[in-house]
Design a protein around this motif. Structure first.
Motif, mmCIF file in Angstrom:
data_model
loop_
_atom_site.group_PDB
_atom_site.id
_atom_site.type_symbol
_atom_site.label_atom_id
_atom_site.label_comp_id
_atom_site.label_asym_id
_atom_site.label_seq_id
_atom_site.Cartn_x
_atom_site.Cartn_y
_atom_site.Cartn_z
ATOM 1 N N HIS A 37 0.851 -1.194 0.000
ATOM 2 C CA HIS A 37 0.000 0.000 0.000
ATOM 3 C C HIS A 37 0.885 1.241 0.000
ATOM 4 O O HIS A 37 1.686 1.450 0.892
ATOM 5 C CB HIS A 37 -0.919 0.001 1.221
ATOM 6 N N HIS A 38 0.714 2.058 -1.034
ATOM 7 C CA HIS A 38 1.533 3.256 -1.222
ATOM 8 C C HIS A 38 0.589 4.441 -1.372
ATOM 9 O O HIS A 38 -0.262 4.444 -2.265
ATOM 10 C CB HIS A 38 2.383 3.080 -2.485
ATOM 11 N N SER A 39 0.696 5.407 -0.488
ATOM 12 C CA SER A 39 -0.147 6.601 -0.601
ATOM 13 C C SER A 39 0.500 7.732 0.184
ATOM 14 O O SER A 39 1.367 7.498 1.034
ATOM 15 C CB SER A 39 -1.556 6.319 -0.064
ATOM 16 N N ALA A 53 -3.715 -3.993 7.086
ATOM 17 C CA ALA A 53 -3.040 -4.244 5.806
ATOM 18 C C ALA A 53 -4.015 -4.859 4.804
ATOM 19 O O ALA A 53 -4.009 -4.501 3.626
ATOM 20 C CB ALA A 53 -1.831 -5.147 6.014
ATOM 21 N N GLU A 54 -4.851 -5.765 5.267
ATOM 22 C CA GLU A 54 -5.836 -6.381 4.380
ATOM 23 C C GLU A 54 -6.884 -5.372 3.922
ATOM 24 O O GLU A 54 -7.330 -5.413 2.774
ATOM 25 C CB GLU A 54 -6.463 -7.596 5.060
ATOM 26 N N LYS A 55 -7.267 -4.439 4.801
ATOM 27 C CA LYS A 55 -8.199 -3.372 4.404
ATOM 28 C C LYS A 55 -7.577 -2.491 3.330
ATOM 29 O O LYS A 55 -8.227 -2.138 2.343
ATOM 30 C CB LYS A 55 -8.574 -2.493 5.606
ATOM 31 N N PHE A 56 -6.315 -2.118 3.526
ATOM 32 C CA PHE A 56 -5.602 -1.323 2.517
ATOM 33 C C PHE A 56 -5.579 -2.074 1.190
ATOM 34 O O PHE A 56 -5.820 -1.499 0.128
ATOM 35 C CB PHE A 56 -4.156 -1.021 2.944
ATOM 36 N N LEU A 57 -5.256 -3.377 1.260
ATOM 37 C CA LEU A 57 -5.156 -4.196 0.058
ATOM 38 C C LEU A 57 -6.491 -4.225 -0.686
ATOM 39 O O LEU A 57 -6.534 -4.024 -1.907
ATOM 40 C CB LEU A 57 -4.710 -5.613 0.416
ATOM 41 N N LYS A 58 -7.576 -4.476 0.019
ATOM 42 C CA LYS A 58 -8.904 -4.529 -0.611
ATOM 43 C C LYS A 58 -9.254 -3.202 -1.267
ATOM 44 O O LYS A 58 -9.782 -3.168 -2.384
ATOM 45 C CB LYS A 58 -9.969 -4.928 0.408
ATOM 46 N N ALA A 59 -8.975 -2.111 -0.591
ATOM 47 C CA ALA A 59 -9.275 -0.785 -1.148
ATOM 48 C C ALA A 59 -8.416 -0.498 -2.379
ATOM 49 O O ALA A 59 -8.907 0.020 -3.393
ATOM 50 C CB ALA A 59 -9.065 0.298 -0.088
ATOM 51 N N ASP A 60 -7.137 -0.845 -2.290
ATOM 52 C CA ASP A 60 -6.240 -0.632 -3.437
ATOM 53 C C ASP A 60 -6.691 -1.469 -4.631
ATOM 54 O O ASP A 60 -6.748 -0.970 -5.766
ATOM 55 C CB ASP A 60 -4.795 -0.985 -3.074
ATOM 56 N N ILE A 61 -7.025 -2.725 -4.393
ATOM 57 C CA ILE A 61 -7.461 -3.604 -5.477
ATOM 58 C C ILE A 61 -8.731 -3.058 -6.123
ATOM 59 O O ILE A 61 -8.846 -3.017 -7.354
ATOM 60 C CB ILE A 61 -7.644 -5.055 -4.988
ATOM 61 N N ALA A 62 -9.694 -2.621 -5.318
ATOM 62 C CA ALA A 62 -10.942 -2.066 -5.866
ATOM 63 C C ALA A 62 -10.649 -0.865 -6.759
ATOM 64 O O ALA A 62 -11.246 -0.708 -7.836
ATOM 65 C CB ALA A 62 -11.891 -1.679 -4.732
ATOM 66 N N ASN A 63 -9.720 -0.026 -6.341
ATOM 67 C CA ASN A 63 -9.332 1.134 -7.139
ATOM 68 C C ASN A 63 -8.735 0.702 -8.479
ATOM 69 O O ASN A 63 -9.094 1.224 -9.534
ATOM 70 C CB ASN A 63 -8.340 1.989 -6.346
ATOM 71 N N TYR A 64 -7.828 -0.274 -8.444
ATOM 72 C CA TYR A 64 -7.181 -0.722 -9.673
ATOM 73 C C TYR A 64 -8.146 -1.497 -10.574
ATOM 74 O O TYR A 64 -8.057 -1.412 -11.797
ATOM 75 C CB TYR A 64 -5.913 -1.521 -9.362
ATOM 76 N N GLU A 65 -9.056 -2.253 -9.972
ATOM 77 C CA GLU A 65 -10.076 -2.932 -10.781
ATOM 78 C C GLU A 65 -10.872 -1.899 -11.584
ATOM 79 O O GLU A 65 -11.099 -2.080 -12.785
ATOM 80 C CB GLU A 65 -11.049 -3.712 -9.888
ATOM 81 N N TYR A 66 -11.282 -0.847 -10.904
ATOM 82 C CA TYR A 66 -12.064 0.207 -11.555
ATOM 83 C C TYR A 66 -11.269 0.861 -12.690
ATOM 84 O O TYR A 66 -11.787 1.064 -13.784
ATOM 85 C CB TYR A 66 -12.490 1.263 -10.527
#
Length: 158
Positions: A37-39, A53-66
Motif C-alpha cells: 500500500h503506497h499513498s 493491511a488487508e483493508k488497505f489491500l482490498k481498497a487498493d485492489i478495488a481502485n485498480y479494478e475500476y
C-alpha cells in the motif's frame, strides 16, 4: 470484473506483509506499508496490523479494478479473467513513469506500454511477452520484478 483469489494471492506473495512503513527502493518518494500500500497518507515510522493491511489491500485492489475496467471499456478490449487478474496485479505494482518531466499515473504508464497496444490489436500472446519488459525500477532491471512479471504473464495466459 473483479480479481480472483489467484490475483490476490499473487499480489500478497510478491508484495509480502510489512507492518512498518518502508521504501522499497531508496529513490522512491513516499512510503509503503502492508501489502504494497503506497499513498501520501503513509509516513515514515507508521505501523499497521495485519487486518489493517488487508483493508488497505482490498481498497487498493478495488481502485485498480475500476481503473483497468474503465480503460478496457474505453479501448473496447475484451479480456479473460486471467488477463484481468494479471493487469490488476501489474497496475498494483506500477509507479507512474516520467514523461516530458511530468509523472504519469500508474494507469497512464500501463497504457503507454507495448503490452496495451498488443492487447488492443488482439495479440494476446504478444501482450503476455511484453510483461517481461516491465521489470525495471529506476531504470535498473530487478530480479524480483522479473520473477513477478513471469508470474503475471502466466496468469495473463491462464
Amino acid at each position: 470484473m473483479h480479481v480472483s483469489s489467484h490475483a490476490i494471492a499473487l499480489i500478497q506473495k510478491f508484495e509480502g506483509l510489512r507492518t512498518k512503513a518502508y521504501k522499497p527502493f531508496p529513490h522512491e518518494k513516499g512510503y509503503t506499508i502492508g501489502y504494497g500500500h503506497h499513498s501520501p497518507a503513509v509516513y515514515e515510522g507508521m505501523v499497521c496490523t495485519e487486518a489493517e493491511a488487508e483493508k488497505f489491500l482490498k481498497a487498493d485492489i478495488a481502485n485498480y479494478e475500476y481503473q483497468i475496467e474503465s480503460a478496457l471499456n474505453i479501448d473496447e478490449i475484451e479480456v479473460t479473467q486471467g488477463m484481468f487478474d494479471a493487469l490488476v496485479c501489474l497496475l498494483f505494482n506500477l509507479q507512474g513513469a516520467l514523461k516530458n518531466g511530468k509523472r504519469l499515473t500508474p494507469l497512464q504508464t500501463l497504457v503507454s506500454y507495448k503490452l496495451w497496444k498488443k492487447m488492443k490489436a488482439g495479440d494476446k500472446e504478444g501482450a503476455a511477452k511484453e510483461f517481461l519488459d516491465i521489470n525495471k525500477a529506476g531504470g535498473v532491471e530487478v530480479a524480483g520484478l522479473t520473477r513477478r512479471r513471469k508470474a503475471e504473464a502466466k496468469l495473463f495466459l491462464s
